[in-house]
Design an enzyme around this catalytic site. Sequence first.
Site, mmCIF file in Angstrom:
data_model
loop_
_atom_site.group_PDB
_atom_site.id
_atom_site.type_symbol
_atom_site.label_atom_id
_atom_site.label_comp_id
_atom_site.label_asym_id
_atom_site.label_seq_id
_atom_site.Cartn_x
_atom_site.Cartn_y
_atom_site.Cartn_z
ATOM 1 N N ASP A 195 0.456 -3.626 -3.665
ATOM 2 C CA ASP A 195 0.874 -2.526 -4.536
ATOM 3 C C ASP A 195 -0.267 -2.126 -5.454
ATOM 4 O O ASP A 195 -1.088 -2.953 -5.824
ATOM 5 C CB ASP A 195 2.064 -2.956 -5.406
ATOM 6 C CG ASP A 195 3.333 -3.133 -4.570
ATOM 7 O OD1 ASP A 195 3.357 -2.637 -3.430
ATOM 8 O OD2 ASP A 195 4.276 -3.773 -5.074
ATOM 9 N N ASP B 150 -0.546 -1.801 -8.491
ATOM 10 C CA ASP B 150 -0.293 -2.106 -9.898
ATOM 11 C C ASP B 150 -0.955 -3.437 -10.256
ATOM 12 O O ASP B 150 -1.648 -4.040 -9.434
ATOM 13 C CB ASP B 150 1.218 -2.156 -10.175
ATOM 14 C CG ASP B 150 1.921 -3.179 -9.297
ATOM 15 O OD1 ASP B 150 1.232 -3.991 -8.641
ATOM 16 O OD2 ASP B 150 3.162 -3.172 -9.248
ATOM 17 N N GLU C 282 1.586 -7.420 1.146
ATOM 18 C CA GLU C 282 2.372 -8.081 0.111
ATOM 19 C C GLU C 282 3.855 -7.775 0.323
ATOM 20 O O GLU C 282 4.266 -6.628 0.353
ATOM 21 C CB GLU C 282 1.897 -7.538 -1.249
ATOM 22 C CG GLU C 282 2.821 -7.797 -2.398
ATOM 23 C CD GLU C 282 2.401 -7.014 -3.657
ATOM 24 O OE1 GLU C 282 1.394 -6.276 -3.605
ATOM 25 O OE2 GLU C 282 3.090 -7.148 -4.668
ATOM 26 N N ASP D 68 0.256 -6.423 -10.758
ATOM 27 C CA ASP D 68 0.689 -7.538 -9.913
ATOM 28 C C ASP D 68 -0.019 -7.501 -8.561
ATOM 29 O O ASP D 68 -0.463 -8.521 -8.051
ATOM 30 C CB ASP D 68 2.200 -7.452 -9.660
ATOM 31 C CG ASP D 68 2.959 -8.338 -10.636
ATOM 32 O OD1 ASP D 68 2.282 -8.996 -11.463
ATOM 33 O OD2 ASP D 68 4.200 -8.359 -10.555
#
Length: 640
Positions: A501, A503, A428, A505
């Site tokens: 990541d 998280d 990403e 998102d």
Amino acid sequence: MGTEVNGEYGADQIQILEGLEAVRKRPGMYIGSTSVRGLHHLVYEIVDNSVDEVLAGHCNEIQVTIQEDNSVKVVDNGRGIPIGINQKAGLPAVEVVFTVLHAGGKFGGGGYKVSGGLHGVGASVVNALSEWLEVIIHQDGKMYQQRYERGNVIYPLREIGTTDHTGTEVTFLPDKEIFEETIFDFDTLRQRLREMAFLTKGVKITLTDERLDEPKVREFHYEGGIKEYVSYLNRHKDPLYEQIIYCEGQRDGILVEVAMQHNSSYQEGTYSFVNNITTPEGGTHLTGFRNALTKTFNDYAKKNKILKENETNLTGDDIREGLSAIVSIKIGEPQFEGQTKQKLGNSEAKRAVESVVTEQLTYFLEQNPSVARIICDKAVLAQRARDAARKARDLTRRKTALDSTTLPGKLADCSDKDPKNCEIYIVEGDSAGGSAKTARNRATQAILPLRGKILNVEKSRLDKILINNEIKAMITAFGTGIGEDFNIEKLRYDKIVIMTDADVDGAHIATLMLTFLYRFMPDLIRKGHVYLAQPPLFKVERNKKVYYAYDDLELGSILKEIGRDGNNKIQRYKGLGEMDADQLWDTTMDPEKRILLRVTIDEESESEIDVVFNTLMGDKVEPRREFIEENAKYVKNLDI
Ligand code: TTJ
């Protein structure tokens, strides 16, 4: 072996016991495996017998209870297993059911037996693989009981009292000598029992977990049967019309039931069953359904001038765009084909489904012209999009045919040419991609950075999807092609690792990618090539020594070990971008140290997975959040 209780149990009995001994020697041959999956098959095997009694019209309630000691009790209100002497065996029929291999349901009665697929091996197999099993029968005002241990009769069938109803009650404890795992999973049973209830309209199935302080109870009861199943499949989507189209009929002794409804998405979700067992690879019944659908809609569209005589026919794919459907048949002697014996082969099943669906769907469309119009219009739009997509695809095909080195510009490929040694990290963001390129082992690790969120393939038609740059990059990098062109032999990497990541998102981006893979290259997932990288959440430094923690729990135990004082420097990573190349290598990419999660699909519950992906990708925000939080459930730990 064998426990002879008294003189009445002679030579016959010994032979019987040898039969079950074969089951204990090779349990996998009878229930597929001795893993947790095989364990749950024991329950389905027993419940199938009660479902047979429902289909025969003599039972409407089945109770399944996981008891405190992890034994399972199945109770129905059917006629009760016959207790009379079976002539051939010279034993009460119930004893034959539990001690003779493949004897399940072979005594008179007729009707449809749901036994037939992967399971359907009979109650005696469950008995053979149980530490103990007890059966109680309520019949003609009396109760009868028999107990077995590892398949052996402990005492002959005996009368134990009176009763005011009829039914069968079976309790068993799976044998720890046989199974790797003997703890039942409530959610696994819940899912399958709900499916059984959908497929058997009118029956009430309850599941109770008594292992908890407060027993957990779920009840499944669908008067509408597979019509309600289709509503359930569409529950987080926008149906294009209100009615569930329903066809039911019988041909050549085959019972056919089909329910369907279109939604505004572009994916098809058709699930087929034979004798209540899922057939993920389809077969003749599914072919019959598809043929009928294609023919009936084209006939209707021509007749009503939605398609002109000289226009090309709608394809099956056009008509099935956004369709949720259940195809369920009951057949006396199912023949299963293919490597995994999961594909129905009976040619009469194709004729039966085709005939029932053509007849009743034609009638439905004539009676409901507004619904017919909505479906035809959607199919015509799908046809146009498909033409556009074909052109886009032809272009990419021609390109690759001319020039095999047109790998995406952003791809940092690896040098090893043997795909078995190679892996590709889909990363990403460009900055994390940069660190990964520096960190990687150039020989075996390729890096493909993707910019931002990738296209949500649940919300786009094929023509849009195929011109999306991020998706094009993945397709060319993998080498396999997509959809009907897919060829796993051409896969350029053994492992496809999604690195985002840690998280919300990141989880969303990972799921967008998984959705794309699931829809266009599902075999990559089925064959175990797809992984999620696990970057750490925390870095702890103390006296120049560095520790990484992958979650709060681990952080806690690290701090406990090294001491919680002012000498600790704790950093919480907000994203991959905060790690330098060395850290990224050490924590997430080094094959010697990293943790990878392998993504799996449970074939037995693909209709659920479908819902899960759609829940996540659809417009409703709440279910999406739930999914992300539960995401971990769909991936399995892999120690590498
Ligand atoms: C068979 O035909 C004659 C009348 O009884 C029919 C029968 O066997 N019904 C029946 C069997 N109902 N329930 C069962 C059954 C239930 C459990 C939980 C387990 C087994 C092996 C059978």
